[in-house]
Write a protein that holds these residues in place. Sequence first.
Motif, PDB file in Angstrom:
ATOM      1  N   ASP A 138       0.812  -1.221   0.000  1.00 36.02           N
ATOM      2  CA  ASP A 138       0.000   0.000   0.000  1.00 36.02           C
ATOM      3  C   ASP A 138       0.848   1.275   0.000  1.00 36.02           C
ATOM      4  N   CYS A 139       2.154   1.120  -0.195  1.00 42.08           N
ATOM      5  CA  CYS A 139       3.117   2.236  -0.315  1.00 42.08           C
ATOM      6  C   CYS A 139       3.459   2.886   1.019  1.00 42.08           C
ATOM      7  N   SER A 140       2.993   2.353   2.123  1.00 36.34           N
ATOM      8  CA  SER A 140       3.252   2.987   3.412  1.00 36.34           C
ATOM      9  C   SER A 140       4.189   2.148   4.274  1.00 36.34           C
ATOM     10  N   MET A 141       4.932   2.858   5.140  1.00 39.01           N
ATOM     11  CA  MET A 141       5.661   2.236   6.237  1.00 39.01           C
ATOM     12  C   MET A 141       4.948   2.586   7.528  1.00 39.01           C
ATOM     13  N   CYS A 142       4.760   1.600   8.381  1.00 36.53           N
ATOM     14  CA  CYS A 142       4.155   1.849   9.683  1.00 36.53           C
ATOM     15  C   CYS A 142       5.137   1.463  10.779  1.00 36.53           C
ATOM     16  N   VAL A 143       5.193   2.269  11.821  1.00 35.30           N
ATOM     17  CA  VAL A 143       6.004   1.968  13.006  1.00 35.30           C
ATOM     18  C   VAL A 143       5.043   1.615  14.126  1.00 35.30           C
ATOM     19  N   TRP A 144       5.230   0.434  14.720  1.00 34.51           N
ATOM     20  CA  TRP A 144       4.306  -0.102  15.719  1.00 34.51           C
ATOM     21  C   TRP A 144       4.968  -0.203  17.079  1.00 34.51           C
ATOM     22  N   ASP A 145       4.219   0.155  18.112  1.00 36.45           N
ATOM     23  CA  ASP A 145       4.597  -0.128  19.496  1.00 36.45           C
ATOM     24  C   ASP A 145       3.793  -1.361  19.904  1.00 36.45           C
ATOM     25  N   LEU A 146       4.480  -2.462  20.144  1.00 36.31           N
ATOM     26  CA  LEU A 146       3.809  -3.739  20.391  1.00 36.31           C
ATOM     27  C   LEU A 146       3.002  -3.752  21.685  1.00 36.31           C
ATOM     28  N   ARG A 147       3.169  -2.756  22.515  1.00 32.98           N
ATOM     29  CA  ARG A 147       2.378  -2.673  23.744  1.00 32.98           C
ATOM     30  C   ARG A 147       0.989  -2.102  23.487  1.00 32.98           C
ATOM     31  N   ASN A 148       0.807  -1.474  22.339  1.00 31.10           N
ATOM     32  CA  ASN A 148      -0.493  -0.902  21.976  1.00 31.10           C
ATOM     33  C   ASN A 148      -0.574  -0.842  20.456  1.00 31.10           C
ATOM     34  N   VAL A 149      -1.243  -1.822  19.854  1.00 34.69           N
ATOM     35  CA  VAL A 149      -1.241  -1.950  18.395  1.00 34.69           C
ATOM     36  C   VAL A 149      -2.568  -1.528  17.766  1.00 34.69           C
ATOM     37  N   ARG A 150      -3.350  -0.733  18.490  1.00 30.68           N
ATOM     38  CA  ARG A 150      -4.608  -0.263  17.917  1.00 30.68           C
ATOM     39  C   ARG A 150      -4.378   0.634  16.711  1.00 30.68           C
ATOM     40  N   GLN A 151      -3.267   1.355  16.734  1.00 31.96           N
ATOM     41  CA  GLN A 151      -2.887   2.165  15.588  1.00 31.96           C
ATOM     42  C   GLN A 151      -1.376   2.345  15.605  1.00 31.96           C
ATOM     43  N   LEU A 181       4.329   6.446   7.451  1.00 32.29           N
ATOM     44  CA  LEU A 181       5.108   7.210   6.483  1.00 32.29           C
ATOM     45  C   LEU A 181       4.665   6.846   5.075  1.00 32.29           C
ATOM     46  N   ARG A 182       4.383   7.864   4.265  1.00 27.21           N
ATOM     47  CA  ARG A 182       3.826   7.623   2.932  1.00 27.21           C
ATOM     48  C   ARG A 182       4.658   8.304   1.848  1.00 27.21           C
ATOM     49  N   GLY A 183       5.961   8.245   1.964  1.00 28.30           N
ATOM     50  CA  GLY A 183       6.812   8.905   0.980  1.00 28.30           C
ATOM     51  C   GLY A 183       6.942   8.167  -0.335  1.00 28.30           C
ATOM     52  N   HIS A 184       6.806   6.840  -0.306  1.00 32.87           N
ATOM     53  CA  HIS A 184       6.948   6.048  -1.531  1.00 32.87           C
ATOM     54  C   HIS A 184       5.657   6.070  -2.354  1.00 32.87           C
ATOM     55  N   THR A 185       5.803   5.824  -3.648  1.00 29.62           N
ATOM     56  CA  THR A 185       4.637   5.829  -4.548  1.00 29.62           C
ATOM     57  C   THR A 185       4.297   4.452  -5.083  1.00 29.62           C
ATOM     58  N   TYR A 186       5.140   3.452  -4.789  1.00 31.12           N
ATOM     59  CA  TYR A 186       4.834   2.065  -5.136  1.00 31.12           C
ATOM     60  C   TYR A 186       5.186   1.180  -3.932  1.00 31.12           C
ATOM     61  N   ALA A 187       4.941  -0.109  -4.095  1.00 32.59           N
ATOM     62  CA  ALA A 187       5.137  -1.055  -2.993  1.00 32.59           C
ATOM     63  C   ALA A 187       6.527  -0.935  -2.377  1.00 32.59           C
ATOM     64  N   ILE A 188       6.581  -1.068  -1.047  1.00 30.58           N
ATOM     65  CA  ILE A 188       7.843  -1.011  -0.315  1.00 30.58           C
ATOM     66  C   ILE A 188       8.394  -2.425  -0.166  1.00 30.58           C
ATOM     67  N   ARG A 189       9.581  -2.612  -0.711  1.00 30.78           N
ATOM     68  CA  ARG A 189      10.178  -3.955  -0.753  1.00 30.78           C
ATOM     69  C   ARG A 189      10.926  -4.312   0.528  1.00 30.78           C
ATOM     70  N   ARG A 190      11.575  -3.312   1.151  1.00 26.48           N
ATOM     71  CA  ARG A 190      12.374  -3.619   2.344  1.00 26.48           C
ATOM     72  C   ARG A 190      12.412  -2.414   3.276  1.00 26.48           C
ATOM     73  N   VAL A 191      12.320  -2.663   4.579  1.00 23.88           N
ATOM     74  CA  VAL A 191      12.523  -1.623   5.589  1.00 23.88           C
ATOM     75  C   VAL A 191      13.596  -2.098   6.565  1.00 23.88           C
ATOM     76  N   LYS A 192      14.439  -1.158   7.026  1.00 21.51           N
ATOM     77  CA  LYS A 192      15.501  -1.481   7.966  1.00 21.51           C
ATOM     78  C   LYS A 192      15.720  -0.320   8.927  1.00 21.51           C
ATOM     79  N   PHE A 193      15.770  -0.651  10.224  1.00 16.93           N
ATOM     80  CA  PHE A 193      16.172   0.328  11.225  1.00 16.93           C
ATOM     81  C   PHE A 193      17.698   0.457  11.226  1.00 16.93           C
ATOM     82  N   SER A 194      18.165   1.666  11.499  1.00 21.10           N
ATOM     83  CA  SER A 194      19.602   1.896  11.607  1.00 21.10           C
ATOM     84  C   SER A 194      20.155   1.228  12.861  1.00 21.10           C
ATOM     85  N   PRO A 195      21.348   0.628  12.778  1.00 19.77           N
ATOM     86  CA  PRO A 195      22.002   0.090  13.972  1.00 19.77           C
ATOM     87  C   PRO A 195      22.585   1.187  14.860  1.00 19.77           C
ATOM     88  N   PHE A 196      22.676   2.422  14.349  1.00 16.24           N
ATOM     89  CA  PHE A 196      23.373   3.485  15.065  1.00 16.24           C
ATOM     90  C   PHE A 196      22.466   4.620  15.513  1.00 16.24           C
TER      91      PHE A 196
END
Length: 317
Positions: free
Chosen positions: A213-226, A231-246
């Motif tokens: 759906d072209c979006s990235m969502c960041v979830w807090d597993l303690r409350n997943v109601r929303q 983030l909706r910066g992309h215009t086509y499907a998002i293939r990969r997401v990665k958090f920075s190690p730093f």
Amino acid sequence: MVKVFRCAARHGYAVEVSPFIPNRVACAASQYYGIAGCGSLLVLDETESGLSLIRSWQWGDGLFDVAWSESNEHVMVAGGGDGSLQLWDTANHTAPLRVAKEHTQEVYSVDWSQTRGENLVVSGSWDQTAKVWDPALNQSLITLRGHEGVIYSTIWSPHISGCFASASGDGTLRVWDVKGGVCRLAVPAHNAEILSCDWCKYDQNIVATGSVDCSMCVWDLRNVRQPVNQLRGHTYAIRRVKFSPFTKSLLASCSYDFTVRSEEPKCGASLTERMDGRSEITCSLRLSSIIHTCVASQLIDRLSDVPQVPHTHTAVD
């Protein structure tokens, strides 16, 4: 400086930065976009003059993912279109150390656990199951069922022993407890297929998802109601997401819209960097845990790595 490695008649699917050797990456690739034909596994080193091929192997079916061992700098596991996992050693020039074939369809995701005192591999398959293995791939230790669609991503928690997350074509993010053999949490994260997920390296409760759906969502597993952020910066499907190690709040993503982005969502969807103007689809992305400035990305019709850029930026081929 951008450095590119080209592999004739192969289409890149995954790239993994070595956790031991600076500037070394493993790349999984397939012929004919993974629909038919063979696969290749390549190990590359960055040098001053470019990218050097250290080792390559051929496989009878497409290869879709690869993960380095967290305990042996020479060993990696790859997932294939024939339902197999293969254990490879850079010191072995000819064949894999072991092949395990329990999945009935493509293995699309593999990951090696990072928590202290644990040495396990998890695989996710188009057969809708996730399997956990010992590091020798002797036999799967457990098979986990619950998803109602293809599993595209399986990622170990870097914080909690025996815990991994999975993302599926059924639109759910799931959190699994290997010791209990159960799904602890099922999140209806998107109204479309989820192609990728990743854990925050600094907070055991934060997971990101990337969707068709072209979006990235960041979830807090303690409350997943929303989601905490969307983030909706992309215009086509998002293939990969990665958090920075730093950087705790920095997310990198790549998409079928020919762009790679890095964003810090903690203060809203603030764009840090956008790399576009490309003629190929980026289908994989990895941030080095050793070198602060190292980002690896991989294109669907050529393999690429490794620009040296400021850590607040991402980069492409």
